[in-house]
Design an enzyme around this catalytic site. Structure first.
Site, PDB file in Angstrom:
ATOM      1  N   CYS A  87      -7.102 -22.771   3.949  1.00 21.39           N
ATOM      2  CA  CYS A  87      -7.609 -23.346   2.648  1.00 21.39           C
ATOM      3  C   CYS A  87      -7.917 -21.924   1.532  1.00 21.39           C
ATOM      4  O   CYS A  87      -8.256 -22.170   0.619  1.00 21.39           O
ATOM      5  CB  CYS A  87      -8.693 -23.947   3.006  1.00 21.39           C
ATOM      6  SG  CYS A  87     -10.346 -22.978   3.354  1.00 21.39           S
ATOM      7  N   GLY A 129      -5.430 -13.941  12.240  1.00 24.85           N
ATOM      8  CA  GLY A 129      -6.152 -13.271  11.238  1.00 24.85           C
ATOM      9  C   GLY A 129      -7.103 -14.523  10.710  1.00 24.85           C
ATOM     10  O   GLY A 129      -8.437 -14.557  11.313  1.00 24.85           O
ATOM     11  N   TYR A 166       0.941  -1.179   0.033  1.00 19.15           N
ATOM     12  CA  TYR A 166      -0.064   0.031  -0.105  1.00 19.15           C
ATOM     13  C   TYR A 166       0.968   1.327  -0.198  1.00 19.15           C
ATOM     14  O   TYR A 166       2.108   1.249  -0.145  1.00 19.15           O
ATOM     15  CB  TYR A 166      -1.032  -0.144   1.130  1.00 19.15           C
ATOM     16  CG  TYR A 166      -2.010  -1.081   1.147  1.00 19.15           C
ATOM     17  CD1 TYR A 166      -2.924  -1.116   0.167  1.00 19.15           C
ATOM     18  CD2 TYR A 166      -2.253  -1.984   1.971  1.00 19.15           C
ATOM     19  CE1 TYR A 166      -3.658  -2.303  -0.285  1.00 19.15           C
ATOM     20  CE2 TYR A 166      -3.050  -3.090   1.937  1.00 19.15           C
ATOM     21  CZ  TYR A 166      -3.971  -3.156   0.769  1.00 19.15           C
ATOM     22  OH  TYR A 166      -4.918  -3.925   0.665  1.00 19.15           O
TER      23      TYR A 166
END
Length: 668
Positions: A353, A326, A180
């Protein structure tokens, strides 16, 4: 062990500047796309974060909030706080998280060159330097900021920080990772300027340092965290050696702690930002330790930390001070409470996954393969008594069937589950067997343990016959029987060298080859590609035959995983890819392959068929004819991924509430 004594270091307080955190567990900031179209905090977002705070996390870092939506917004649902219009929503969010027992920081951010032009009023992203399209060198894709605009953005970061303080946040995190705007200025690959804002390593730091000072001035005694990528993993980009020199400068400018992430959010380095399941547990922690040693300030370790013992060891050894979770927070909001209670076995495991970052038709908000409530926390819970006095039967103990049985039993049904095999897991086993995918066994084990501890009546090692089901006289049936092999028009399929690749990955057949022998795998989908890699992993030479072009291999696979899978297939010297081709016959240890109308014979010790499977839905019509309400879920309905099966099961049980649950009357 019981209580916090199981992981004592994870559950000790830590003071960051003027704020004491109750434990060392942090919910990492992640885009939920639960925000409103005006950048506001919504009730759905508050419910999402509240559930994680109630789950025992010490600190919630709210997802990236844009400081200048006119130039830096990522998508239409991203939070913004550039003026007071959205302040009330943030106040409600802060009060809710505080009431739930956690501290809350706001992450503030600007996308720079990666801003979404569709939501920008001017339609043109801005960044450190002009960028032009590789396809059309005349087409600008990012406009370089002027010095005056850069100075205004420095003020914008400070303005948003001041509004965060007014909303009641306990601290602020600057998003200086993943490519960013702050990272773009710092990186030699993003900053091509030659003025006070770029030109050498020192001037490339000017903007991040100015932003830190601007934010620090607005925070008073509240803590400031700077999130960085310890290594870009891009040729010519910043490395961990560079960051060991840069990180102390960030601290000198006013950062109280550093959140040590990794990678760049576009291109091949993205797999270091949101890793595939093949990355090992805790692989980033040594990077956090190096940043901690270089700066002497608290660091937050994040990424591929799935189990409490990994975080406990990192804190105990001094490699990290805080542990950020997270994706595990999407899978199990109660992770912290379960760890504190010493019940690691109850944690619903994140397997990386990446269902959460994959596109799903009709769904915008964040989700999780294993936890269908994620992103829909405002949905009313399934009533726990709606099945009282009723009986349910589930056919199949894969992810869809096991989930359905647990939900039905929780809803009050007397629940029976039939499974042909002697164990839980179904298609999870085939998905977990290829190299680098063993984390999926965590989920299979979890479901098996939950079933074993539940009141679900298990009929394992027995194929569900219609008469067995009818004898139970069920009110409800859920069919989750998986798939069946598709018979292919190949001459000689009864030859002894022919094997179903699915049977191999399900561990129901042995490969039966030794190192140096040759296998042909027919099928370029995910199963075929994984079978080829599995065989090569065991030293077998492989010819992978695909009817489609090579660039379409494993095209339905999750995209981050697919990126690595294709790279490994092409780089593996034991694997030869033959695309745009068909297997026509097999016999006498020879396989006939046709390419462009030309046939050739190849000697082979094994032919593995991976050309797709069909839904096993044979019982559905018979159950319906018998007057039983039946729902078909998972691969029995449509061949898909684990998350598709779990979500179908959740919706099927949820739909029963319309039939059985007592609905309260409207008061108005």
């Amino acid at each position: 062990m019981t209580g916090s004594t199981a992981y004592p270091n994870l559950f000790t307080p830590l003071r960051l500047r003027g704020v004491e955190l109750p434990n060392r567990l942090v919910m990492a900031p992640m885009s939920t796309e639960l925000g409103g179209l005006e950048g506001e905090v919504t009730p759905a977002m508050i419910a999402f974060y509240r559930e994680r705070a109630l789950g025992g996390m010490g600190l919630i870092i709210v997802e990236y909030t844009c400081v200048d939506p006119d130039t830096g917004r990522a998508h239409e649902y991203q939070l913004t706080l550039d003026d007071r219009k959205n302040l009330d929503g943030h106040r409600r969010l802060v009060r809710t998280i505080h009431d739930a027992g956690a501290k809350i920081f706001m992450q503030i951010q600007h996308c720079g060159q990666y801003a979404n032009r569709k939501v920008l009023p001017g339609g043109m992203p801005v960044g450190p330097s002009d960028i032009f399209s590789k396809r059309d060198p005349e087409q600008m894709t990012c406009r370089g900021l002027t010095s005056e605009e850069i100075a205004k953005l420095v003020i914008s970061f400070g303005n948003t920080a001041a509004l965060a303080v007014e909303a009641g946040y306990d601290g602020v995190e600057l998003h200086g990772a993943h490519g960013y705007l702050l990272t773009q200025f710092m990186s030699p690959l993003g900053n091509k300027r030659d003025d006070e804002w770029g030109g050498d390593a020192e001037r490339r730091l000017a903007f991040p340092l100015a932003v830190i000072r601007s934010v620090r001035e607005k925070l008073g005694e509240l803590p400031l965290v700077y999130r960085l990528s310890a290594d870009e993993f891009r040729p010519g980009g910043l490395t961990i050696d560079d960051m060991e020199e840069i990180a102390p400068r960030l601290v000198e400018a006013g950062a109280d702690a550093l959140h040590v992430s990794m990678g760049w959010g576009v291109g091949p380095a993205f797999e270091k930002v949101v890793e595939p399941m093949s990355m090992p547990e805790g692989w980033r922690i040594p990077y956090a330790a190096r940043i901690r040693a270089a700066t002497g300030v608290p660091v937050i370790a994040v990424g591929q930390i799935r189990w409490p013992e990994t975080g406990e060891q990192a804190v105990a050894s001094g490699d990290a001070d805080l542990i950020a979770l997270g994706r595990p927070m999407l899978t199990d909001p109660e992770w912290a409470n379960k760890a504190k209670a010493g019940r690691r076995d109850l944690i619903r495991p994140c397997t990386s996954c990446n269902w959460c970052i994959s596109p799903h038709p009709g769904r915008v908000q964040v989700g999780c393969a294993e936890n269908p409530r994620t992103g829909t926390e405002l949905d009313p819970p399934i009533p726990v008594d709606m099945g009282k006095g009723k009986r349910a039967v589930v056919i199949g103990a894969g992810p869809g069937g096991a989930s359905a049985a647990l939900l039905l039993q929780q809803s009050g049904f007397e629940t029976h589950i039939f499974e042909t095999r002697a164990f839980t897991g179904g298609g999870i086993i085939a998905s977990a067997t290829p190299p680098g995918k063993d984390k999926l066994f965590w989920y299979s084990d979890y479901l098996g343990n939950r079933l074993a501890e539940s009141a679900v009546i298990r009929h394992f090692g027995k194929r569900a016959e219609l008469e067995d089901i009818l004898a139970l006289n069920p009110d409800v049936a859920i069919l989750a029987a998986g798939t069946r092999r598709i018979d292919l028009p190949i001459e000689g399929l009864d030859d002894p060298i022919v094997m179903d690749a699915y049977d191999l990955l399900m561990r129901e057949r042995d490969l039966g080859l030794t190192e140096g022998q040759h296998a042909i795998v027919y099928g370029g989908g995910e199963t075929g590609c994984e079978t080829a890699e599995f065989c090569a992993h065991h030293g077998v030479h492989v010819t992978l035959v695909s009817r489609s072009p090579a660039d379409k291999l494993a095209r339905s696979a999750e995209w981050v995983y697919r990126m690595g899978l294709l790279r490994r297939l092409h780089e593996n010297p034991l694997i030869t890819i033959v695309d745009n081709s068909h297997v026509r016959s097999v016999g006498n240890r020879k396989v006939t392959i046709e390419t462009g109308g030309v046939a050739r014979e190849i000697e082979a010790d094994r032919l593995l068929l991976a050309q797709g499977r069909r839904s096993a839905d044979e019982l559905a019509a018979a159950l319906g004819d018998a007057g039983i309400a039946v729902s078909v879920v998972g691969d029995s309905r449509q061949v898909g991924r684990i998350g598709d099966a779990v979500h179908m099961s959740y919706r099927a049980v949820q739909a029963l509430s319309a039939q059985y649950a007592r609905m309260p009357k409207l008061a108005c």
